[in-house]
Every structure is written in structure tokens, then in C-alpha cells.
Scaffold this motif. Structure first.
Motif, short mmCIF file in Angstrom:
data_model
loop_
_atom_site.label_atom_id
_atom_site.label_comp_id
_atom_site.label_asym_id
_atom_site.label_seq_id
_atom_site.Cartn_x
_atom_site.Cartn_y
_atom_site.Cartn_z
N LYS A 36 58.36 -54.16 15.40
CA LYS A 36 58.31 -53.27 16.55
C LYS A 36 59.31 -53.71 17.61
N GLU A 37 59.61 -52.81 18.52
CA GLU A 37 60.51 -53.14 19.61
C GLU A 37 59.78 -53.96 20.67
N ARG A 38 60.57 -54.70 21.43
CA ARG A 38 60.00 -55.45 22.52
C ARG A 38 59.44 -54.47 23.55
N GLU A 39 58.24 -54.78 24.07
CA GLU A 39 57.60 -53.87 25.01
C GLU A 39 57.17 -54.61 26.27
N PHE A 40 57.13 -53.87 27.34
CA PHE A 40 56.69 -54.39 28.63
C PHE A 40 55.20 -54.70 28.60
N VAL A 41 54.82 -55.81 29.21
CA VAL A 41 53.42 -56.18 29.32
C VAL A 41 52.99 -56.21 30.79
N SER A 42 53.71 -56.97 31.60
CA SER A 42 53.31 -57.13 32.99
C SER A 42 54.48 -57.66 33.80
N ALA A 43 54.43 -57.45 35.11
CA ALA A 43 55.48 -57.95 35.99
C ALA A 43 54.92 -58.19 37.38
N ILE A 44 55.64 -59.00 38.14
CA ILE A 44 55.19 -59.36 39.48
C ILE A 44 56.41 -59.53 40.37
N THR A 45 56.28 -59.12 41.62
CA THR A 45 57.38 -59.27 42.56
C THR A 45 57.54 -60.74 42.95
N TRP A 46 58.65 -61.05 43.58
CA TRP A 46 58.92 -62.43 43.96
C TRP A 46 57.82 -62.96 44.88
N SER A 47 57.33 -62.15 45.79
CA SER A 47 56.30 -62.60 46.73
C SER A 47 54.93 -62.69 46.09
N GLY A 48 54.78 -62.04 44.94
CA GLY A 48 53.47 -61.99 44.31
C GLY A 48 52.58 -60.90 44.89
N GLY A 49 53.13 -60.13 45.82
CA GLY A 49 52.33 -59.13 46.51
C GLY A 49 52.10 -57.86 45.73
N ALA A 50 52.85 -57.66 44.68
CA ALA A 50 52.68 -56.46 43.86
C ALA A 50 52.82 -56.81 42.40
N THR A 51 52.00 -56.18 41.58
CA THR A 51 52.01 -56.42 40.15
C THR A 51 51.99 -55.09 39.40
N ASP A 52 52.34 -55.16 38.15
CA ASP A 52 52.36 -53.97 37.31
C ASP A 52 51.91 -54.37 35.91
N TYR A 53 51.22 -53.46 35.24
CA TYR A 53 50.71 -53.74 33.90
C TYR A 53 50.92 -52.53 32.99
N ALA A 54 51.17 -52.82 31.75
CA ALA A 54 51.16 -51.76 30.75
C ALA A 54 49.74 -51.24 30.63
N ASP A 55 49.60 -49.97 30.33
CA ASP A 55 48.26 -49.39 30.22
C ASP A 55 47.41 -50.11 29.17
N SER A 56 48.06 -50.60 28.13
CA SER A 56 47.33 -51.23 27.04
C SER A 56 46.69 -52.56 27.42
N VAL A 57 47.14 -53.16 28.51
CA VAL A 57 46.59 -54.47 28.91
C VAL A 57 45.91 -54.43 30.26
N LYS A 58 45.97 -53.30 30.93
CA LYS A 58 45.40 -53.20 32.28
C LYS A 58 43.90 -53.47 32.23
N GLY A 59 43.46 -54.31 33.14
CA GLY A 59 42.05 -54.67 33.19
C GLY A 59 41.71 -55.87 32.33
N ARG A 60 42.62 -56.29 31.47
CA ARG A 60 42.37 -57.45 30.62
C ARG A 60 43.32 -58.61 30.93
N PHE A 61 44.53 -58.31 31.33
CA PHE A 61 45.53 -59.32 31.62
C PHE A 61 45.75 -59.41 33.14
N THR A 62 46.08 -60.61 33.59
CA THR A 62 46.40 -60.83 35.00
C THR A 62 47.63 -61.71 35.12
N ILE A 63 48.60 -61.25 35.88
CA ILE A 63 49.81 -62.02 36.11
C ILE A 63 49.76 -62.63 37.51
N THR A 64 50.12 -63.89 37.60
CA THR A 64 50.17 -64.59 38.88
C THR A 64 51.39 -65.50 38.89
N ARG A 65 51.71 -66.01 40.07
CA ARG A 65 52.84 -66.92 40.16
C ARG A 65 52.62 -67.88 41.32
#
Length: 123
Positions: A42-71
């Protein structure tokens, strides 16, 4: 090596893993960070991302509610906490540093990539 991802492994469905990505200060400074994954055939797919400040995050629908990104910018580290893992989460997980302080879903917006860490979820 500017990014190094680790923490993958073999886990049963329903289990948890915590991925870490250690970056050089130069790579991490002022950069949004993202996690991507690639399953066999399969192709590489997006999972999650976070801004430099950590103030905003984004998740693929397939992992939302199960995965958490922090920095932690003081430690030049970003984490991906993965809970309630499913067999379809299996793949090589890559961390990446974005071209700016924002987060992006497209791989082309990231210019530094780690070597990847294998996550295998058994049913």
C-alpha cells in the motif's frame, strides 16, 4: 541522522504501543511534525500531525479517538500513543518534520523523514 523513530513491536489487537521520534534540534526547531504509515503493498498514508507549538493536532479518520500525538520541544521528541490497536494498523510507521510550523496531511509537505519503525498487530 536527523530523525529516529522507535517503539514499534508486535502487539495483540486491542493493545497499545507508544512510538517515539527523537529529532536533532535543528530538525525539530520550529517544525510541525507528522506520523505516516505504510502497510505492505500500500501507499504511505497520513496518520497524525501536530503544529510546532503543540496547540493543534490532526488525525486520520481511521485513528481518531484511538491515537494521540504529543510533543515536547525541550526534548526534541514527538510521541504517538496508539490504543485499541487493530490489525489494519499494521505497517511501518514514519515520523517526519514539516517544512513549516504548521501541520499537513500530504507527505510532500515534509522534508525530513525518520527510518521507520515496524508495528504489527495480530488478531
Amino acid at each position: 541522522v536527523q530523525l529516529q523513530a522507535f517503539g514499534g513491536g508486535l502487539v495483540q489487537a486491542g493493545g497499545s504501543l507508544r512510538l517515539s521520534c527523537a529529532a536533532s534540534k535543528r530538525t525539530f526547531s520550529n517544525n510541525g511534525m507528522g506520523w505516516f504509515r505504510q502497510a505492505p503493498g500500500k501507499e504511505r498514508e497520513f496518520v497524525s500531525a501536530i503544529t510546532w507549538s503543540g496547540g493543534a493536532t490532526d488525525y486520520a479518520d481511521s485513528v481518531k479517538g484511538r491515537f494521540t500525538i504529543t510533543r515536547d520541544n525541550a526534548k526534541n521528541t514527538v510521541w504517538l500513543q496508539m490504543n485499541s490497536l487493530k490489525p489494519e494498523d499494521t505497517g511501518v510507521y514514519y515520523c517526519a518534520a514539516a517544512r513549516s510550523s504548521a501541520y499537513y496531511r500530504h507527505a510532500r509537505s515534509y522534508n525530513y523523514w525518520g527510518q521507520g519503525t515496524q508495528v504489527t498487530v495480530s488478531s
